[in-house]
Each structure stands twice: as C-alpha cells, then as structure tokens.
Design an enzyme around this catalytic site. Structure first.
Site, PDB file in Angstrom:
ATOM      1  N   CYS A  43     -61.763  -0.378  46.133  1.00  0.00           N
ATOM      2  CA  CYS A  43     -61.974  -1.505  45.226  1.00  0.00           C
ATOM      3  C   CYS A  43     -63.198  -1.292  44.345  1.00  0.00           C
ATOM      4  CB  CYS A  43     -62.109  -2.797  46.026  1.00  0.00           C
ATOM      5  SG  CYS A  43     -62.476  -4.197  44.972  1.00  0.00           S
ATOM      6  N   CYS A  48     -60.262  -1.965  41.777  1.00  0.00           N
ATOM      7  CA  CYS A  48     -60.436  -3.269  41.119  1.00  0.00           C
ATOM      8  C   CYS A  48     -61.627  -3.338  40.163  1.00  0.00           C
ATOM      9  CB  CYS A  48     -60.655  -4.380  42.160  1.00  0.00           C
ATOM     10  SG  CYS A  48     -59.833  -4.140  43.723  1.00  0.00           S
ATOM     11  N   LYS A  51     -61.645  -0.826  37.153  1.00  0.00           N
ATOM     12  CA  LYS A  51     -60.457  -1.191  36.365  1.00  0.00           C
ATOM     13  C   LYS A  51     -60.719  -2.449  35.541  1.00  0.00           C
ATOM     14  CE  LYS A  51     -58.032  -4.180  37.614  1.00  0.00           C
ATOM     15  NZ  LYS A  51     -57.071  -4.163  38.695  1.00  0.00           N
ATOM     16  N   GLU A 182     -51.336  -2.357  34.273  1.00  0.00           N
ATOM     17  CA  GLU A 182     -52.748  -2.572  33.910  1.00  0.00           C
ATOM     18  C   GLU A 182     -53.250  -1.424  33.024  1.00  0.00           C
ATOM     19  OE1 GLU A 182     -54.692  -3.281  37.700  1.00  0.00           O
ATOM     20  OE2 GLU A 182     -54.098  -5.389  37.674  1.00  0.00           O
ATOM     21  N   HIS A 437     -58.913 -31.502  28.036  1.00  0.00           N
ATOM     22  CA  HIS A 437     -58.416 -31.149  26.712  1.00  0.00           C
ATOM     23  C   HIS A 437     -59.540 -30.744  25.771  1.00  0.00           C
ATOM     24  CE1 HIS A 437     -55.519 -31.262  23.468  1.00  0.00           C
ATOM     25  NE2 HIS A 437     -56.387 -31.948  22.736  1.00  0.00           N
ATOM     26  N   GLU A 442     -54.718 -27.182  31.044  1.00  0.00           N
ATOM     27  CA  GLU A 442     -54.178 -28.551  31.062  1.00  0.00           C
ATOM     28  C   GLU A 442     -52.648 -28.552  31.111  1.00  0.00           C
ATOM     29  OE1 GLU A 442     -54.701 -31.039  27.524  1.00  0.00           O
ATOM     30  OE2 GLU A 442     -54.983 -29.243  26.318  1.00  0.00           O
TER      31      GLU A 442
HETATM   32  P1  NDP Z   1     -46.914  -0.895  43.085  1.00  0.00           P
HETATM   33  O1  NDP Z   1     -46.367  -1.023  44.449  1.00  0.00           O
HETATM   34  O2  NDP Z   1     -47.419  -2.079  42.381  1.00  0.00           O
HETATM   35  O3  NDP Z   1     -45.783  -0.253  42.147  1.00  0.00           O
HETATM   36  C1  NDP Z   1     -45.238   0.984  42.450  1.00  0.00           C
HETATM   37  C2  NDP Z   1     -44.270   1.358  41.361  1.00  0.00           C
HETATM   38  O4  NDP Z   1     -43.881   2.703  41.550  1.00  0.00           O
HETATM   39  C3  NDP Z   1     -43.003   0.521  41.372  1.00  0.00           C
HETATM   40  O5  NDP Z   1     -42.578   0.346  40.049  1.00  0.00           O
HETATM   41  C4  NDP Z   1     -42.041   1.393  42.156  1.00  0.00           C
HETATM   42  O6  NDP Z   1     -40.708   1.213  41.765  1.00  0.00           O
HETATM   43  C5  NDP Z   1     -42.466   2.769  41.731  1.00  0.00           C
HETATM   44  N1  NDP Z   1     -42.215   3.791  42.753  1.00  0.00           N
HETATM   45  C6  NDP Z   1     -42.420   3.687  44.085  1.00  0.00           C
HETATM   46  N2  NDP Z   1     -42.080   4.828  44.689  1.00  0.00           N
HETATM   47  C7  NDP Z   1     -41.648   5.681  43.731  1.00  0.00           C
HETATM   48  C8  NDP Z   1     -41.140   6.995  43.726  1.00  0.00           C
HETATM   49  N3  NDP Z   1     -41.020   7.681  44.854  1.00  0.00           N
HETATM   50  N4  NDP Z   1     -40.773   7.532  42.538  1.00  0.00           N
HETATM   51  C9  NDP Z   1     -40.915   6.844  41.396  1.00  0.00           C
HETATM   52  N5  NDP Z   1     -41.383   5.586  41.331  1.00  0.00           N
HETATM   53  C10 NDP Z   1     -41.748   5.004  42.486  1.00  0.00           C
HETATM   54  O7  NDP Z   1     -47.994   0.268  43.189  1.00  0.00           O
HETATM   55  P2  NDP Z   1     -49.241   0.693  42.296  1.00  0.00           P
HETATM   56  O8  NDP Z   1     -49.377   2.149  42.514  1.00  0.00           O
HETATM   57  O9  NDP Z   1     -49.129   0.177  40.913  1.00  0.00           O
HETATM   58  O10 NDP Z   1     -50.438  -0.050  43.021  1.00  0.00           O
HETATM   59  C11 NDP Z   1     -50.656   0.183  44.412  1.00  0.00           C
HETATM   60  C12 NDP Z   1     -51.109  -1.063  45.102  1.00  0.00           C
HETATM   61  O11 NDP Z   1     -52.444  -1.323  44.777  1.00  0.00           O
HETATM   62  C13 NDP Z   1     -50.343  -2.314  44.690  1.00  0.00           C
HETATM   63  O12 NDP Z   1     -49.199  -2.511  45.457  1.00  0.00           O
HETATM   64  C14 NDP Z   1     -51.363  -3.402  44.904  1.00  0.00           C
HETATM   65  O13 NDP Z   1     -51.250  -3.860  46.205  1.00  0.00           O
HETATM   66  C15 NDP Z   1     -52.681  -2.702  44.704  1.00  0.00           C
HETATM   67  N6  NDP Z   1     -53.209  -3.041  43.367  1.00  0.00           N
HETATM   68  C16 NDP Z   1     -53.519  -4.337  43.100  1.00  0.00           C
HETATM   69  C17 NDP Z   1     -54.013  -4.700  41.871  1.00  0.00           C
HETATM   70  C18 NDP Z   1     -54.323  -6.119  41.594  1.00  0.00           C
HETATM   71  O14 NDP Z   1     -54.412  -6.904  42.528  1.00  0.00           O
HETATM   72  N7  NDP Z   1     -54.460  -6.539  40.331  1.00  0.00           N
HETATM   73  C19 NDP Z   1     -54.261  -3.715  40.824  1.00  0.00           C
HETATM   74  C20 NDP Z   1     -53.875  -2.378  41.201  1.00  0.00           C
HETATM   75  C21 NDP Z   1     -53.384  -2.072  42.427  1.00  0.00           C
HETATM   76  P3  NDP Z   1     -39.751   0.147  42.506  1.00  0.00           P
HETATM   77  O15 NDP Z   1     -40.077  -1.186  41.948  1.00  0.00           O
HETATM   78  O16 NDP Z   1     -38.403   0.645  42.126  1.00  0.00           O
HETATM   79  O17 NDP Z   1     -40.035   0.277  43.956  1.00  0.00           O
END
Ligand code: NDP
Length: 448
Positions: A43, A48, A51, A182, A437, A442
C-alpha cells in the site's frame, strides 16, 4: 517471562503486519517483525499511496484545461514525468520512515531481512539465525500475477510502473480490474495512448453494471481504447525498443510499455508454510478461521496472503483484531459486511453493499433509484461528462442495501454515505436528511 525469544514474530511489515505488531506491542507483547523489502508494504511503497499521488498528478491535465472556463489564463502546460515520479518516491520514503518510527516507538524489533518459517514456533532469518516465538503471524501480502505467454518478461507490473524511466507514449494494459482502469486513467491524462486489453468482455467485475458501463463510455470518450475477448498471445521486442503485442482475434499493437494487471496472488511460496503443515487454499492463500488462525494453532495470518478481501483497510482491521484478541484480551472478529471500495479511475467510482443484480438475486423485491447528472463544475467547464449515483433499496424493509457512484470525488462522498448503509438506514432516513446545496452529494438525499 516465556522461554521464547518473542511472544509474536510477524513476517511482513505491510499494512496488516505493522498494525498487528504495533497493537500487540502496546498490549505488552515482545514483538519482532521481519521485512525483506521496505517497511510499509504494497500500500505505502508500491500501491495505494503512490498510485493516488499519480491520480492527483494526472487530474491536473483536466483541471488546467477547465481552469480557463473559470477565468484563469493558463498557458500551455507541459508535464514532467521525472519530477512527479521523483516527488512521489520521496513521499513514499518519508512515509516509510514514519512507519519505521511508529514501530520503534512501540519497541517492536524490526529485522530488515527475509524470514521463513522453520517450525510451528520457529523462524529462520536469511543469515541462518533461528528465533523462536510463541506465535507467528504471516502478513506477507500478495504479488502481481503475470499469466504465462511468450515474451511475458517484457511486461511490467504495478511493482515497476512507479519507477518508469520515461513516460511511455503508447501503453497496453492487460486486465480490466482496479489497476488496469486506474493506470489507464493516469497514463491517458499524461498524454500516453492507452489500450486496455481484456480476456473477457467485462471491466471491473463485481461492480454494478451501470456504473461499469458509465466508466467504459467515459474512458472511451477520453480516448482510451478497449479490446475485449482478446487474450494475450505474445509480446516481442523490436529493434527500436518498442514492443509488439499479439492478441487473439485482433491486429497486433505496438507499444512502449505493457502493464500486466491480471490480479494478485498470495505471497505464500518458499516461506516454509506447507512444510510445517499450514493449509493453503486452491489459490495458494493461507486458510484461516475467523480468528485469523491457520491450521497450525501457533501460526496466524492477516491481509492479502489470506485472500479474503484484498484491501488495505481490511488487512489493518484483521491485524488489529488479531492483536486485540490474542494479546489484548478483547476477542474481536472482523465484520466483512458492507466494506466500501473505490476505483480511482478518471472519474472515480465508489461503492458499498449489493449491486442491483446481487440484490435482485438475494432479496427478490428491490427498488432502484438513480441520479444521472452533470456536475456543476463540469457544466461550466464545458465537460460533457455525466455522474451516475445509484441506490439499491430492499423493497420489503426500505433499507438501503447498496450505493454505487461514479463521478468527481465519488469515493470521498461514498465513505460518509457508507456509514448509513452499514448502520442499516432506510431510504426514508436519506429522504429525511436536508440537502446540502449546492453539492454533488446532495443527490443522495434527493433520489426520486
Ligand atoms: P483485479 O482482480 O481487479 O482484476 C484482474 C483483471 O485481470 C480482471 O479483469 C481479470 O479478468 C483479469 N485476469 C485475471 N486473470 C487473468 C489471466 N490469467 N489472463 C488475463 N487476464 C486475467 O486485479 P488487479 O490486478 O487490477 O488488482 C489486484 C487487486 O489489488 C485488486 O483485486 C484489489 O483488491 C487491489 N487493488 C485495489 C485498489 C483500490 O482499492 N482502489 C487499487 C488497485 C488494486 P476477469 O474479470 O475475466 O477475471
């Protein structure tokens, strides 16, 4: 005094590990924490915090343009990636220092080394030193998952993205989740050409469909390209240093950087867990009960390594609950209901509770209220970007069971509104609250 070197040995000084260490120490435990990278964890060091600073930096691209509509003479501005990157890293280093200081102030021994589990109550440091502890807490977090395909070594992950030497002119981002959306927003605002490539046809699975659609529309309007149902085939490096990305069913794409954001996997490999009998689930996460205890009674785990909800505030709660329960005589179980979340896309998303589809499945009879509006600021700026707020209500009880928002400052507004959802307030309670407002928030008390 016990015969162990420590009452608690924590592996990993990230959000969960630092909180657990500090609280256990404040309850009088003798605590050591081992960290082989930098105190603060994902983080603070490469997630976080840096980012969000990049998100702020990126948003100036729009703010500077919009300022002209508000009477400011803004000359043509140039963005300097090196300056932002270095300033962000300096802030990360400052925060890392503060985290270290907090641990020192609580008399937690910080060992800047890798530690592995050598027995149910024994750890081994990188130099071979063995230490005993009555309890071990594994808080090693997660690691970016890079699917296997030829040339995957040319891709970067969220670990490297903060350190890029140059701002890439063309970026391909694999994945459609948090990190993909993001960073698509960030790079796009900085002027890079961004293409999101997704294996499926959905971005941000788990978020409300209308909100996801709105982000997709706005992102496309801002110039981000999306390729759906396009799994990666390969990446190859060209003579000029650029990369060619081959996708199933699509034309090749040339890029200067490829960011893989395909989820994160628990960091459980090579730390001796299985050797001492700690059970892992099918994703490699440590299986724990509601008290964060693993299948080995002296070994506990909190945070992303347990793959419950991969969010910093959840890891912090788990670390706190563990230490309060085990060392503070205050048994605490983390409540995972109605955990709010946000995506810091451009514009950002905030959400809490059930989506419309989840509520329909679970409750049957629901009412849905939406407000689809242009923020006053966007109207004057001539920015044709609409916010969408959505409230999901249990028709039988009038209780608000979900709030989903996309628009300027949505996460800031949602955090406060999440209290109402968590408290089980009703639509009538929202209606009884006088609007503030003029504000965007709101809209939440004016939904008809
Ligand atoms: P996410 O789980 O958000 O998204 C993963 C993406 O990758 C999905 O679109 C998924 O597709 C795809 N995917 C998964 N496996 C494969 C694969 N083998 N080949 C190709 N595509 C794949 O993961 P992120 O990496 O974006 O972030 C990781 C974690 O970090 C998040 O789950 C979150 O918990 C945390 N995070 C939180 C943030 C916040 O709170 N603002 C910001 C950044 C990270 P499909 O939908 O088809 O499974």
């Amino acid at each position: 005094m016990s015969n162990f070197d420590y009452d608690l040995f924590v592996i990993g000084a990230g959000s969960g590990g630092v909180r657990a260490s500090r609280i256990a120490a404040s309850h009088g435990a003798r605590v050591a924490v081992a960290e082989d990278y930098r105190v603060g964890g994902t983080c603070v060091i490469r997630g976080c915090v840096p980012k969000k600073l990049l998100v702020y930096g990126a948003h100036f691209a729009e703010d500077l343009k919009d300022a002209r509509h508000f009477g400011w003479d803004v000359p043509d501005c140039k963005f300097d990636w090196d300056r932002l990157r270095d300033n962000v890293q300096a802030e990360v280093t400052r925060l890392e220092g503060l985290y270290g200081q907090t641990l020192d102030n609580h008399k937690v021994t910080v060992l800047k080394t890798r530690a592995t589990i050598a027995g149910p109550q024994k750890v081994r440091l990188a130099d071979g030193t063995e230490l005993t502890a009555e309890r071990i807490l594994v808080a090693t977090g997660g690691w970016p998952h890079v699917p296997e395909f030829p040339g995957s070594e040319h891709a970067i992950t969220s670990n490297e993205v903060f350190h890029l030497e140059k701002l890439p002119k063309r970026v391909v981002i694999a994945g459609g989740g948090y990190i993909a959306n993001e960073f698509a927003g960030i790079f796009n605002e900085f002027g890079s050409k961004v293409t999101i490539v997704n294996r499926g046809d959905t971005i941000l699975r788990g978020y409300d469909e209308q909100i996801r659609d709105r982000l997709l529309q706005i992102s496309m309007t801002k110039g981000i390209d999306f390729k759906f149902n396009a799994p990666f085939q390969s990446i190859s490096k060209n003579d000029d240093g650029s990369l060619t990305v081959m996708l199933e069913g699509c034309e090749p794409i040339t890029a200067d950087a490829v960011l893989v954001a395909a989820g994160r996997v628990p960091n459980t490999k090579g730390i001796g867990l299985e050797e001492v009998g700690v059970e892992l689930d099918e994703h490699g996460a440590i299986k724990v009960d509601e008290t964060n205890q693993s299948s080995v009674p002296s070994i506990y785990a909190v945070g992303d390594v347990t793959n419950r909800i991969q969010l910093t505030p959840v890891a912090i709660r788990e670390g706190q609950a563990f230490s309060d329960s085990v060392f503070g005589g205050k048994p605490t179980v983390v409540d995972y209901q109605n955990v709010p979340s946000a995506v810091f896309s451009h514009p950002p998303i905030g959400a809490v509770g059930m989506t419309e589809a989840q509520a329909r499945n679970k409750l049957g009879s629901i009412r849905v209220y939406t407000s689809d509006f242009r923020a006053m600021k966007n109207v004057l700026a001539g920015r044709n970007e609409r916010a969408l707020y959505k409230m999901v209500v249990n028709a039988a009880t009038d209780q608000v069971v979900g709030l989903h928002m996309i628009g300027p400052d949505a996460p800031e507004i949602l955090q406060a509104a999440a209290i109402a959802v968590k408290a089980g307030l009703t639509k009538a309670d929202f209606d009884a609250t006088v609007a503030l407002h003029p504000s965007m928030a709101e809209e939440l008390v004016l939904l008809k």
